[in-house]
Motif scaffolding. Structure first.
Motif, PDB file in Angstrom:
ATOM      1  N   UNK A   5       0.818  -1.223   0.000  1.00 42.45           N
ATOM      2  CA  UNK A   5       0.000   0.000   0.000  1.00 42.45           C
ATOM      3  C   UNK A   5       0.852   1.273   0.000  1.00 42.45           C
ATOM      4  N   UNK A   6       1.973   1.202   0.717  1.00 47.51           N
ATOM      5  CA  UNK A   6       2.845   2.391   0.775  1.00 47.51           C
ATOM      6  C   UNK A   6       4.294   1.944   0.745  1.00 47.51           C
ATOM      7  N   UNK A   7       5.150   2.818   0.245  1.00 53.11           N
ATOM      8  CA  UNK A   7       6.591   2.525   0.203  1.00 53.11           C
ATOM      9  C   UNK A   7       7.361   3.824   0.398  1.00 53.11           C
ATOM     10  N   UNK A   8       8.360   3.773   1.270  1.00 57.49           N
ATOM     11  CA  UNK A   8       9.135   4.991   1.543  1.00 57.49           C
ATOM     12  C   UNK A   8      10.577   4.605   1.858  1.00 57.49           C
ATOM     13  N   UNK A   9      11.556   5.310   1.305  1.00 59.59           N
ATOM     14  CA  UNK A   9      12.961   5.073   1.656  1.00 59.59           C
ATOM     15  C   UNK A   9      13.288   5.859   2.938  1.00 59.59           C
ATOM     16  N   UNK A  10      13.750   5.153   3.989  1.00 61.95           N
ATOM     17  CA  UNK A  10      14.138   5.832   5.228  1.00 61.95           C
ATOM     18  C   UNK A  10      15.603   6.272   5.155  1.00 61.95           C
ATOM     19  N   UNK A  11      16.383   5.564   4.341  1.00 59.26           N
ATOM     20  CA  UNK A  11      17.755   5.973   4.023  1.00 59.26           C
ATOM     21  C   UNK A  11      18.058   5.354   2.662  1.00 59.26           C
ATOM     22  N   UNK A  12      19.292   5.479   2.198  1.00 58.58           N
ATOM     23  CA  UNK A  12      19.560   5.035   0.816  1.00 58.58           C
ATOM     24  C   UNK A  12      19.252   3.563   0.583  1.00 58.58           C
ATOM     25  N   UNK A  13      19.402   2.709   1.603  1.00 60.01           N
ATOM     26  CA  UNK A  13      19.097   1.289   1.360  1.00 60.01           C
ATOM     27  C   UNK A  13      18.191   0.663   2.431  1.00 60.01           C
ATOM     28  N   UNK A  14      17.423   1.505   3.092  1.00 62.38           N
ATOM     29  CA  UNK A  14      16.437   0.978   4.055  1.00 62.38           C
ATOM     30  C   UNK A  14      15.044   1.470   3.636  1.00 62.38           C
ATOM     31  N   UNK A  15      14.135   0.499   3.460  1.00 62.40           N
ATOM     32  CA  UNK A  15      12.807   0.797   2.926  1.00 62.40           C
ATOM     33  C   UNK A  15      11.732   0.461   3.965  1.00 62.40           C
ATOM     34  N   UNK A  16      10.735   1.331   4.053  1.00 67.89           N
ATOM     35  CA  UNK A  16       9.562   1.043   4.885  1.00 67.89           C
ATOM     36  C   UNK A  16       8.393   0.764   3.948  1.00 67.89           C
ATOM     37  N   UNK A  17       7.667  -0.346   4.233  1.00 69.52           N
ATOM     38  CA  UNK A  17       6.496  -0.662   3.413  1.00 69.52           C
ATOM     39  C   UNK A  17       5.297  -0.935   4.307  1.00 69.52           C
ATOM     40  N   UNK A  18       4.139  -0.457   3.884  1.00 69.20           N
ATOM     41  CA  UNK A  18       2.890  -0.789   4.557  1.00 69.20           C
ATOM     42  C   UNK A  18       2.177  -1.812   3.679  1.00 69.20           C
ATOM     43  N   UNK A  19       1.794  -2.934   4.296  1.00 77.29           N
ATOM     44  CA  UNK A  19       1.192  -4.041   3.555  1.00 77.29           C
ATOM     45  C   UNK A  19      -0.235  -4.285   4.021  1.00 77.29           C
ATOM     46  N   UNK A  20      -1.058  -4.703   3.088  1.00 75.02           N
ATOM     47  CA  UNK A  20      -2.439  -5.058   3.425  1.00 75.02           C
ATOM     48  C   UNK A  20      -2.403  -6.457   4.073  1.00 75.02           C
ATOM     49  N   UNK A  21      -2.780  -6.548   5.362  1.00 74.47           N
ATOM     50  CA  UNK A  21      -2.707  -7.835   6.053  1.00 74.47           C
ATOM     51  C   UNK A  21      -3.624  -7.807   7.282  1.00 74.47           C
ATOM     52  N   UNK A  22      -4.954  -7.760   7.075  1.00 79.38           N
ATOM     53  CA  UNK A  22      -5.869  -7.583   8.210  1.00 79.38           C
ATOM     54  C   UNK A  22      -5.768  -8.665   9.276  1.00 79.38           C
ATOM     55  N   UNK A  23      -5.568  -9.922   8.858  1.00 84.18           N
ATOM     56  CA  UNK A  23      -5.516 -11.009   9.854  1.00 84.18           C
ATOM     57  C   UNK A  23      -4.255 -10.925  10.705  1.00 84.18           C
ATOM     58  N   UNK A  24      -3.150 -10.549  10.077  1.00 81.54           N
ATOM     59  CA  UNK A  24      -1.886 -10.426  10.818  1.00 81.54           C
ATOM     60  C   UNK A  24      -1.976  -9.210  11.755  1.00 81.54           C
ATOM     61  N   UNK A  25      -2.510  -8.117  11.235  1.00 76.73           N
ATOM     62  CA  UNK A  25      -2.631  -6.889  12.042  1.00 76.73           C
ATOM     63  C   UNK A  25      -3.492  -7.128  13.282  1.00 76.73           C
ATOM     64  N   UNK A  26      -4.493  -7.981  13.155  1.00 75.63           N
ATOM     65  CA  UNK A  26      -5.453  -8.192  14.256  1.00 75.63           C
ATOM     66  C   UNK A  26      -4.828  -8.923  15.438  1.00 75.63           C
ATOM     67  N   UNK A  27      -3.822  -9.753  15.199  1.00 77.92           N
ATOM     68  CA  UNK A  27      -3.315 -10.584  16.299  1.00 77.92           C
ATOM     69  C   UNK A  27      -1.841 -10.378  16.641  1.00 77.92           C
ATOM     70  N   UNK A  28      -1.109  -9.650  15.823  1.00 79.64           N
ATOM     71  CA  UNK A  28       0.351  -9.603  16.033  1.00 79.64           C
ATOM     72  C   UNK A  28       0.699  -8.866  17.327  1.00 79.64           C
ATOM     73  N   UNK A  29       1.825  -9.282  17.908  1.00 78.77           N
ATOM     74  CA  UNK A  29       2.317  -8.608  19.114  1.00 78.77           C
ATOM     75  C   UNK A  29       3.790  -8.254  18.928  1.00 78.77           C
TER      76      UNK A  29
END
Ligand code: FAD
Ligand code: NAD
Ligand code: FES
Length: 278
Positions: A5-29
């Motif tokens: 859903x989203x992608x952003x470079x935090x530095x030249x070789x480190x990437x942040x991504x937002x992924x669609x994952x409702x089941x994982x989001x609901x239970x992850x700790x």
């Protein structure tokens, strides 16, 4: 197939991504991870769940581009879909009110320690965070770590920002200053986690590290992620990835991480040649 859903470079070789994952989001700790495949023939790689949003049904990952799969992943864009996304995996971090907890993050390991720091703060701990990078331009998540910590110390190896030196020296100085520390969490390069454990050992401060051995199935079946903790063999994917750092055999972990170095290099070179159309 999870959408990016989203992608952003935090530095030249480190990437942040937002992924669609409702089941994982609901239970992850805090402390848990996902295993993803970019395409049908790709490798399965583990990445920590840095954050989630149950309302939007999303999870956030932050990764360093180091080899073939992370390069393929960084080539993908919002709208693309992963071939598979499995999780949440691994045991969650043991979160309780320790008193004063110190969270140490080195390099991309800051992304792994961030959800732990957040959960500790929400549980009423006094959180001191120490984050470090080689240089200022590759330091990640400073603002997020600041918001979740009662005190944040930043270090850079070259002194371009914050304290000059390794995060382990900052922790040593904190202990030497008489600060009462009840628990330490450390995530980053293996040499860093090893040194942190040697800093806390004489003071008998419980120290938890998040281990990053090579994983294949991540379900406890293949044995690829075995590590030695207190002379017992453990599987990082199901028994970890967090362990008592004072009991970890770091030499074995280092050797096992190097085991497929030649194959990983060949795979990356082959991938580059194919990308260049050679
Ligand atoms: P490869 O071609 O497989 O390897 C390229 C280089 O990276 C080689 O030098 C190799 O020795 C090294 N490498 C390979 N696997 C690992 C590994 N597991 N740990 C350290 N170095 C490795 N990375 C992140 O950037 N962000 C995360 O949040 C994150 N969370 C992780 C959580 C767990 C539980 C584990 C086990 C690992 C995590 N890692 C994380 C490491 C990540 O899985 C590897 O960097 C990734 O698998 C490399 O895949 P690749 O094909 O791009 O590189
Ligand atoms: P890096 O090599 O740039 O080091 C980051 C910081 O760690 C340094 O600024 C320093 O403060 C500290 N450090 C490094 N070497 C040290 C040493 N010998 N003694 C004391 N402190 C030291 O880190 P990077 O390039 O961002 O790589 C991050 C590392 O984190 C990778 O090796 C990766 O394998 C590891 N990692 C671990 C996990 C996990 O779950 N444990 C997850 C992701 C990444
Ligand atoms: Fe196969 Fe852990 S990755 S047992």
């Amino acid at each position: 197939m999870a959408a990016i859903l989203e992608k952003k470079y935090l530095s030249s070789n480190v990437v942040e991504m937002v992924l669609e994952a409702p089941h994982i989001a609901a239970t992850r700790r805090a402390g848990q991870f996902v295993v993803l495949m970019t395409d049908e023939k790709g490798e399965r790689i583990p990445l920590t769940i840095v954050d989630s949003d149950t309302r939007k049904g999303t999870v956030t990952i932050i990764y360093q581009v180091v080899g073939k799969t992370t390069t393929c992943l960084a080539d993908m864009n919002p709208g693309d879909r992963l071939y598979s996304l499995l999780g949440p995996l691994g045991r969650p971090t043991e979160i309780k009110n320790f008193g004063t907890a110190v969270c140490v993050g080195g390099g991309v390991g800051i992304g792994v320690v961030y959800p732990i720091a957040r959960a500790l703060k929400e549980t009423g701990n006094r959180v001191i965070s120490i984050i470090g990078a080689r240089t200022r331009d590759i330091l990640i998540l400073e603002e997020a770590m600041s918001k979740t910590s009662d005190r944040l110390v930043v270090a850079t190896d070259d002194g371009s920002y914050g304290v000059k030196g390794f995060v382990s020296q900052v922790l040593q100085d904190l202990i030497d200053s008489g600060e009462e520390i009840n628990h330490v969490f450390a995530v980053g390069p293996v040499p860093m986690m090893r040194v942190i454990c040697e800093v806390t050992r004489p003071h008998e401060i419980e120290t938890v590290v998040s281990l990053n051995p090579i994983m294949v199935d991540a379900t406890g079946m293949c044995g690829a992620c075995r590590v030695s903790v207190g002379n017992a063999t453990k599987l990082a994917c199901v028994d970890g990835p967090e362990f008592d750092g004072h009991q970890v055999d770091f030499d074995l972990l280092t050797n096992r991480l190097r085991m497929y170095y030649r194959e990983e290099k060949e795979s990356m070179e082959d991938f580059r040649c194919r990308c260049d159309g050679k």
